[in-house]
Design a protein around this motif. Structure first.
Motif, short mmCIF file in Angstrom:
data_model
loop_
_atom_site.label_atom_id
_atom_site.label_comp_id
_atom_site.label_asym_id
_atom_site.label_seq_id
_atom_site.Cartn_x
_atom_site.Cartn_y
_atom_site.Cartn_z
N GLY A 146 0.73 -0.86 0.26
CA GLY A 146 0.09 -0.10 0.43
C GLY A 146 0.92 1.49 0.33
N GLU A 147 2.32 1.04 -0.47
CA GLU A 147 3.05 2.52 -0.20
C GLU A 147 3.37 3.60 -1.78
OE1 GLU A 147 3.95 3.69 2.77
OE2 GLU A 147 3.59 2.65 4.56
N CYS A 148 3.46 2.21 -2.81
CA CYS A 148 4.09 2.75 -4.49
C CYS A 148 2.79 2.90 -5.00
CB CYS A 148 5.31 1.24 -4.65
SG CYS A 148 3.68 0.43 -5.34
N GLY A 149 1.32 3.06 -5.14
CA GLY A 149 0.82 3.14 -6.33
C GLY A 149 1.00 2.83 -7.25
N ALA A 150 1.62 1.41 -6.94
CA ALA A 150 1.71 0.83 -8.57
C ALA A 150 1.12 0.30 -9.17
CB ALA A 150 3.04 -0.29 -9.13
N CYS A 151 0.01 -0.52 -8.09
CA CYS A 151 -1.21 -1.24 -8.64
C CYS A 151 -2.41 -0.63 -8.27
CB CYS A 151 -1.24 -2.45 -7.38
SG CYS A 151 -1.12 -1.73 -5.69
N ALA A 152 -1.89 0.66 -8.24
CA ALA A 152 -3.41 1.53 -8.45
C ALA A 152 -5.07 1.00 -9.48
CB ALA A 152 -2.97 3.06 -8.75
N VAL A 153 -5.88 1.31 -8.95
CA VAL A 153 -6.86 0.79 -9.95
C VAL A 153 -8.54 1.47 -9.20
CG1 VAL A 153 -6.53 -1.55 -10.38
CG2 VAL A 153 -7.90 -0.60 -9.29
N LEU A 154 -8.80 1.76 -9.86
CA LEU A 154 -10.52 3.01 -10.16
C LEU A 154 -11.54 1.31 -9.23
CD1 LEU A 154 -10.91 5.45 -12.77
CD2 LEU A 154 -9.85 5.72 -10.50
N LEU A 155 -12.00 1.99 -7.61
CA LEU A 155 -13.20 0.85 -7.50
C LEU A 155 -13.91 2.39 -7.02
CD1 LEU A 155 -14.53 -0.63 -5.41
CD2 LEU A 155 -13.22 -0.10 -3.78
N ASN A 156 -15.17 1.84 -7.87
CA ASN A 156 -16.45 3.25 -7.85
C ASN A 156 -16.25 4.23 -8.37
OD1 ASN A 156 -17.57 1.01 -7.36
ND2 ASN A 156 -17.99 0.77 -5.30
N GLY A 157 -15.17 5.08 -8.68
CA GLY A 157 -14.81 6.26 -9.73
C GLY A 157 -13.47 6.28 -8.53
N GLU A 158 -13.23 5.81 -7.25
CA GLU A 158 -11.75 6.37 -6.78
C GLU A 158 -10.99 5.72 -6.52
OE1 GLU A 158 -12.57 8.78 -4.56
OE2 GLU A 158 -14.69 8.76 -5.03
N VAL A 159 -9.71 6.07 -6.79
CA VAL A 159 -8.52 5.64 -6.83
C VAL A 159 -8.06 4.40 -5.59
CG1 VAL A 159 -6.19 5.54 -7.28
CG2 VAL A 159 -7.02 7.39 -8.31
N VAL A 160 -7.41 2.93 -5.81
CA VAL A 160 -7.02 2.25 -4.24
C VAL A 160 -6.15 1.59 -4.46
CG1 VAL A 160 -9.24 2.33 -3.55
CG2 VAL A 160 -8.31 0.65 -5.06
N ASN A 161 -5.05 1.22 -3.88
CA ASN A 161 -4.82 0.59 -4.41
C ASN A 161 -4.43 -0.71 -4.03
OD1 ASN A 161 -2.40 2.73 -4.36
ND2 ASN A 161 -2.33 2.37 -2.44
N SER A 162 -4.71 -1.62 -4.84
CA SER A 162 -5.30 -2.76 -5.24
C SER A 162 -4.84 -4.34 -4.76
CB SER A 162 -5.53 -3.46 -6.33
OG SER A 162 -4.43 -3.60 -7.30
N CYS A 163 -3.75 -3.98 -3.91
CA CYS A 163 -2.76 -5.27 -3.43
C CYS A 163 -3.34 -4.74 -1.30
CB CYS A 163 -1.02 -4.95 -2.97
SG CYS A 163 -0.79 -3.24 -2.06
N LEU A 164 -4.67 -3.73 -1.07
CA LEU A 164 -5.17 -3.60 -0.24
C LEU A 164 -6.11 -3.94 0.02
CD1 LEU A 164 -3.06 0.07 1.69
CD2 LEU A 164 -2.52 -2.24 1.58
N ILE A 165 -6.73 -4.52 -1.31
CA ILE A 165 -7.91 -4.75 -1.03
C ILE A 165 -8.82 -6.28 -1.61
CG2 ILE A 165 -10.87 -4.20 -2.65
CD1 ILE A 165 -9.13 -1.39 -0.93
N PRO A 166 -9.53 -6.64 -0.03
CA PRO A 166 -9.50 -8.11 -0.05
C PRO A 166 -10.83 -7.88 -1.08
CG PRO A 166 -10.15 -6.83 1.70
CD PRO A 166 -9.85 -6.09 1.14
N ILE A 167 -10.94 -9.11 -1.58
CA ILE A 167 -12.24 -8.97 -2.57
C ILE A 167 -13.86 -8.96 -1.68
CG2 ILE A 167 -11.10 -10.57 -4.28
CD1 ILE A 167 -13.10 -12.91 -3.00
N LEU A 168 -13.99 -9.73 -0.35
CA LEU A 168 -14.91 -9.88 0.07
C LEU A 168 -15.56 -7.86 0.49
CD1 LEU A 168 -14.94 -8.02 3.41
CD2 LEU A 168 -13.13 -10.07 4.25
N GLN A 169 -14.73 -7.10 0.34
CA GLN A 169 -15.40 -5.46 0.03
C GLN A 169 -15.80 -5.48 -1.28
OE1 GLN A 169 -12.17 -2.54 0.80
NE2 GLN A 169 -11.84 -3.79 2.71
#
Ligand code: FES
Ligand code: FES
Length: 164
Positions: A48-71
């Motif tokens: 969650g430190e570098c942003g290389a894995c960033a994607v949009l989740l409902n239009g917001e930038v998130v780090n996908s390495c920090l998002i568990p699929i249950l969310q």
């Protein structure tokens, strides 16, 4: 992680309905790259430190390495692949290449996802807004000057197209 526990999640990725069944704590980053074959999203730090894995989740930038699929039930994900069909994403990709803002390329997809989100909210960002918009994206190669220039070039091109 208890290996037997599984969840089935329905969501959209780049506008397409998808369903995945996996342990609920599986990272979105791994689902994208390994299950869905969307390898444009990169792994840098994995913390969650570098942003290389960033994607949009409902239009917001998130780090996908920090998002568990249950969310992710019923959510909408956009990856760098999904931005290729969007003029902001396309101009950004061209400008990163033209300005030398992409070198090793690990940070570039996440940088473009964040820049795309920034330009769609703020078409002509000030230098401070630009720095702020990309503050979650670390780059070891470019020193940021070229990446920031690429975003300015893309913003200017988009402004000209919009003015026609
Ligand atoms: Fe996700 Fe670095 S790989 S923030
Ligand atoms: Fe190498 Fe940014 S281009 S980390």
């Amino acid at each position: 992680m208890s290996e037997g526990l599984q969840a089935t999640i329905h969501f959209t990725v780049n506008g397409e309905p998808r369903s995945v069944t996996a342990h609920p704590l599986t990272r979105l980053l791994d689902i994208l790259r390994e299950d869905l074959g969307l390898t444009g999203t990169k792994e840098g730090c994995g913390e969650g430190e570098c942003g290389a894995c960033a994607v949009l989740l409902n239009g917001e930038v998130v780090n996908s390495c920090l998002i568990p699929i249950l969310q992710l039930q019923d959510s909408a994900i956009t990856t760098i692949e999904g931005l290729a069909s969007n003029s902001t994403g396309r101009y950004l990709q061209e400008a990163f290449v033209a300005c030398g803002g992409a070198q090793c390329g690990i940070c570039t997809p996440g940088m473009i996802v964040a820049a795309c989100n920034l330009l769609e909210r703020t078409p002509h960002p000030s230098d401070d807004a630009l720095r702020d918009g990309l503050s979650g994206n670390l780059c070891r190669c470019t020193g940021y000057t070229r990446s920031f220039e690429a975003v300015r070039v893309a913003a200017s091109k988009l402004g000209k197209v919009a003015a026609r």
